[in-house]
Design an enzyme around this catalytic site. Structure first.
Site, PDB file in Angstrom:
ATOM      1  N   CYS A   1       0.867  -1.183   0.000  1.00  7.64           N
ATOM      2  CA  CYS A   1       0.000   0.000   0.000  1.00  7.64           C
ATOM      3  C   CYS A   1       0.898   1.225   0.000  1.00  7.64           C
ATOM      4  CB  CYS A   1      -0.869  -0.006   1.264  1.00  7.64           C
ATOM      5  SG  CYS A   1      -2.046   1.347   1.335  1.00  7.64           S
TER       6      CYS A   1
ATOM      7  N   CYS B   1      -0.205   5.027   6.183  1.00  6.87           N
ATOM      8  CA  CYS B   1      -0.814   5.270   7.501  1.00  6.87           C
ATOM      9  C   CYS B   1       0.111   4.708   8.583  1.00  6.87           C
ATOM     10  CB  CYS B   1      -2.196   4.612   7.583  1.00  6.87           C
ATOM     11  SG  CYS B   1      -3.356   5.265   6.378  1.00  6.87           S
TER      12      CYS B   1
ATOM     13  N   CYS C   1      -0.622   1.165  10.335  1.00  5.65           N
ATOM     14  CA  CYS C   1      -1.053   0.029   9.519  1.00  5.65           C
ATOM     15  C   CYS C   1       0.127  -0.787   9.003  1.00  5.65           C
ATOM     16  CB  CYS C   1      -1.896   0.551   8.360  1.00  5.65           C
ATOM     17  SG  CYS C   1      -2.597  -0.774   7.362  1.00  5.65           S
TER      18      CYS C   1
HETATM   19  N1  SAH Z   1      -6.989   1.247   2.797  1.00 12.22           N
HETATM   20  C1  SAH Z   1      -8.310   1.048   3.251  1.00 12.22           C
HETATM   21  C2  SAH Z   1      -8.662  -0.376   3.580  1.00 12.22           C
HETATM   22  C3  SAH Z   1      -7.657  -1.231   4.285  1.00 12.22           C
HETATM   23  S1  SAH Z   1      -7.428  -1.083   6.005  1.00 12.22           S
HETATM   24  C4  SAH Z   1      -8.606   1.961   4.428  1.00 12.22           C
HETATM   25  O1  SAH Z   1      -7.718   2.672   4.847  1.00 12.22           O
HETATM   26  O2  SAH Z   1      -9.745   2.033   4.857  1.00 12.22           O
HETATM   27  C5  SAH Z   1      -8.856  -1.706   6.778  1.00 12.22           C
HETATM   28  C6  SAH Z   1      -9.126  -1.043   8.123  1.00 12.22           C
HETATM   29  O3  SAH Z   1      -8.197  -1.515   9.139  1.00 12.22           O
HETATM   30  C7  SAH Z   1      -8.976   0.470   8.081  1.00 12.22           C
HETATM   31  O4  SAH Z   1     -10.025   1.098   8.753  1.00 12.22           O
HETATM   32  C8  SAH Z   1      -7.650   0.663   8.786  1.00 12.22           C
HETATM   33  O5  SAH Z   1      -7.521   1.957   9.239  1.00 12.22           O
HETATM   34  C9  SAH Z   1      -7.708  -0.419   9.867  1.00 12.22           C
HETATM   35  N2  SAH Z   1      -6.426  -0.703  10.495  1.00 12.22           N
HETATM   36  C10 SAH Z   1      -5.187  -0.585   9.983  1.00 12.22           C
HETATM   37  N3  SAH Z   1      -4.247  -0.853  10.909  1.00 12.22           N
HETATM   38  C11 SAH Z   1      -4.903  -1.179  12.053  1.00 12.22           C
HETATM   39  C12 SAH Z   1      -4.489  -1.538  13.381  1.00 12.22           C
HETATM   40  N4  SAH Z   1      -3.214  -1.596  13.722  1.00 12.22           N
HETATM   41  N5  SAH Z   1      -5.452  -1.787  14.308  1.00 12.22           N
HETATM   42  C13 SAH Z   1      -6.767  -1.699  13.967  1.00 12.22           C
HETATM   43  N6  SAH Z   1      -7.220  -1.361  12.748  1.00 12.22           N
HETATM   44  C14 SAH Z   1      -6.304  -1.097  11.788  1.00 12.22           C
END
Ligand code: SAH
Length: 351
Positions: free
Chosen positions: A116, A120, A123
């Site tokens: 990706c 973020c 993530c």
């Molecule tokens: N790129 C898209 C979809 C993939 S992530 C998005 O950003 O929505 C799917 C979900 O998991 C998103 O809401 C993301 O913010 C969340 N996510 C990512 N890392 C996480 C973590 N460490 N703990 C909980 N949720 C997380």
């Protein structure tokens, strides 16, 4: 669409009308397209299996098209029944899919990209290098391979695995159209949720498609300063801009948006943050889904951020409810098997 060196086309990435055109050119009847689509949707991996097609047609298909499939590289089952798959694509890259069993049926969370590029901070998907977009067939094959392995039929799909769906927009929209074909997988757009970090202009384009898919927006912060820090996409499309396009989506589709909000200790979990969310979503048909953060083995969690406690999450939920916002707290399924997007791939790459 990818073509092999020998020119074979990726048949699972093709819309029925594209196939119909090609079939017509070589004098084949249009109804054959739907026979082929039904075979593909049943998980068929070889044209030879399509025994109700005339032999010449099977030969023609074999010469001109390929059927994309993926292999299960790893499978982790959580005690709560959630199963996470690391799937190997034809080029050796890996993505993840997660199967969740509910009372109403089986839901699968699929990936849309290898890696990706959204960056973020919280993530795991961003820790792996971004490689490429997934082809339509590669998104479909995640569902097929899991269905076959578990002997189940998936009823709901979420595009919340590795990748940013709106960054692979064309293939994702095509996937939604192909998945909903009654003669194919027959999973209508209403049983699909798509989650975005907030590529605002794509939210507008998506609204104009009028597919009826449920839209989730990963909000995670309700002021630009915190959101800039957590999610770099906010520097391109700030909250003002994002909310403008979210309102457009609701107006155009009459569907509510689900705002995902992960709680991080001392970063976005105070009463003031709850008030900011309420201001931001005022007048919108919206739902707030609070997500307990998964504590990942990545730098940011080791150094700068940590999940909010269960008590703080509950308090935050109560505040939002009091402010009149529809609020739920997401059940954490599969945290023990690394079911947050990108975790399994990150581990397999030893990141
Ligand atoms: N790129 C898209 C979809 C993939 S992530 C998005 O950003 O929505 C799917 C979900 O998991 C998103 O809401 C993301 O913010 C969340 N996510 C990512 N890392 C996480 C973590 N460490 N703990 C909980 N949720 C997380």
């Amino acid at each position: 669409m990818t073509k092999e060196k020998n020119g074979k086309k990726d048949i699972k990435s093709m819309m029925p009308e594209e196939l119909e055109k090609e079939f017509e050119l070589v004098g084949l009847k249009r109804y054959r397209v739907f026979q082929v689509i039904s075979w593909l949707a049943s998980g068929s991996l070889s044209f030879d299996e399509m025994t109700d097609l005339p032999k010449e047609l099977r030969v023609y298909l074999k010469q001109n098209y390929k059927i994309i499939n993926s292999k299960i590289a790893k499978k982790h089952v959580s005690p709560d029944g959630t199963t996470k798959f690391l799937l190997e694509l034809p080029d050796g890259n890996c993505v993840e899919s997660v199967l969740m069993k509910y009372k109403y049926g089986c839901a699968i969370c699929v990936s849309t990209q290898v890696g990706c590029r959204m960056g973020c901070r919280f993530c795991a998907s961003s820790t792996g290098r971004f490689c490429r977009n997934l082809e339509v067939s590669e998104i479909i094959s995640q569902i097929e391979v899991v269905q076959k392995s578990e002997n189940i039929k998936v009823s709901n799909i979420t595009l919340m695995g590795i990748g940013e769906p709106m960054d692979n927009y064309e293939n994702v929209v095509k996937f939604l159209k192909i998945a909903s074909l009654p003669k194919g997988m027959n999973i209508g757009a209403r049983r699909v949720s798509i989650s975005t970090c907030g590529i605002a202009e794509k939210i507008k384009e998506f609204a104009d498609e009028r597919l009826g898919t449920t839209l989730s927006v990963s909000l995670h912060a309700a002021d630009d300063c915190s959101r800039d820090y957590l999610m770099p996409i906010n520097r391109k499309y700030n909250l003002d801009c994002l909310m403008k396009f979210c309102r457009y989506y609701i107006l155009k589709t009459s569907r509510r948006i689900s705002f995902e909000y992960m709680l991080l200790d001392g970063v976005n979990d105070s009463k003031r943050d709850a008030l900011k969310i309420s201001d931001l979503l005022r007048g919108m048909i919206a739902h707030v889904n609070l997500i307990p953060a998964n504590n990942l083995e990545i730098d940011s969690f080791k150094k700068h951020i940590k999940p909010s406690s269960a008590e703080k999450i509950e308090k935050f939920a109560k505040t939002l409810l009091k402010l009149g916002l529809r609020t739920t707290v997401r059940r954490t399924l599969g945290a023990d098997i690394g079911a947050s997007c990108g975790q399994l791939r990150a581990r397999s790459l030893s990141l």
